[in-house]
Design a protein around this motif. Structure first.
Motif, PDB file in Angstrom:
ATOM      1  N   ASP A 170       7.935  18.611 -14.221  1.00 58.16           N
ATOM      2  CA  ASP A 170       8.588  17.911 -13.115  1.00 58.16           C
ATOM      3  C   ASP A 170       7.563  17.669 -12.003  1.00 58.16           C
ATOM      4  N   PRO A 171       7.428  16.424 -11.532  1.00 58.94           N
ATOM      5  CA  PRO A 171       6.432  16.137 -10.495  1.00 58.94           C
ATOM      6  C   PRO A 171       6.710  16.851  -9.171  1.00 58.94           C
ATOM      7  N   GLU A 172       7.929  17.332  -8.984  1.00 57.47           N
ATOM      8  CA  GLU A 172       8.268  18.071  -7.760  1.00 57.47           C
ATOM      9  C   GLU A 172       7.969  19.563  -7.876  1.00 57.47           C
TER      10      GLU A 172
ATOM     11  N   GLU B  33       0.244  17.849 -16.100  1.00 54.81           N
ATOM     12  CA  GLU B  33       0.436  16.525 -15.516  1.00 54.81           C
ATOM     13  C   GLU B  33       1.873  16.376 -15.036  1.00 54.81           C
ATOM     14  N   PRO B  34       2.111  15.480 -14.070  1.00 51.61           N
ATOM     15  CA  PRO B  34       3.499  15.209 -13.663  1.00 51.61           C
ATOM     16  C   PRO B  34       4.207  14.395 -14.740  1.00 51.61           C
TER      17      PRO B  34
ATOM     18  N   VAL C 145       6.430  11.597 -16.154  1.00 59.65           N
ATOM     19  CA  VAL C 145       6.813  10.259 -15.740  1.00 59.65           C
ATOM     20  C   VAL C 145       7.707   9.701 -16.831  1.00 59.65           C
TER      21      VAL C 145
ATOM     22  N   GLU D 245       8.821   3.423 -10.037  1.00 60.65           N
ATOM     23  CA  GLU D 245       9.703   4.569 -10.162  1.00 60.65           C
ATOM     24  C   GLU D 245      11.105   4.142  -9.753  1.00 60.65           C
TER      25      GLU D 245
END
Length: 93
Positions: A45-47, A79-80, A82, A92
Motif C-alpha cells: 500500500d503506498p500509504e 515498491e508502492p 499501483v 490515479e
C-alpha cells in the motif's frame, strides 16, 4: 534442488500469506556455488510507512529462507502498489 519456476511459485505463495504485500514480481534466483540467492520486488500500500514496508519485506525474507534451505540470501525491493488501470491511463483514481 527446486526448479526455478517451482521456487518462484513457492515465493509467490509465501508472499500471499503476508496481508500487507499486494503483489510480488521480478523474481530472480541465481546459483552462486552451492547456494542460491534471490531478489524480487514486492508491492505494498503506498500509504504504508517505510517501517511497515520493511517489516513486511523482512517477514517474507524470513519465510523464504526458512522454507528453502538452498537460499542463502534474499534481497527485496519494496515498491508502492499501483492499480493496473492507473498504469494504463497514467492517472490515479
Amino acid at each position: 534442488e527446486a526448479s526455478s519456476s517451482r521456487r518462484e511459485d513457492k515465493i509467490k505463495e509465501l508472499a500471499r500469506q503476508i496481508h500487507s504485500i499486494k503483489e510480488v514480481h521480478a523474481i530472480r534466483t541465481r546459483r552462486l556455488g552451492s547456494v542460491c540467492h534471490a531478489d524480487m520486488h514486492v508491492m505494498v500500500d503506498p500509504e504504508m510507512t517505510v517501517a511497515a514496508g520493511h517489516t513486511a519485506a523482512h517477514e517474507l525474507k524470513k519465510k523464504i529462507m526458512e522454507t528453502d534451505s538452498d537460499i542463502a540470501d534474499v534481497l527485496i525491493h519494496v515498491e508502492p502498489f499501483v492499480a493496473e488501470d492507473t498504469l494504463s491511463t497514467g492517472k490515479e483514481n
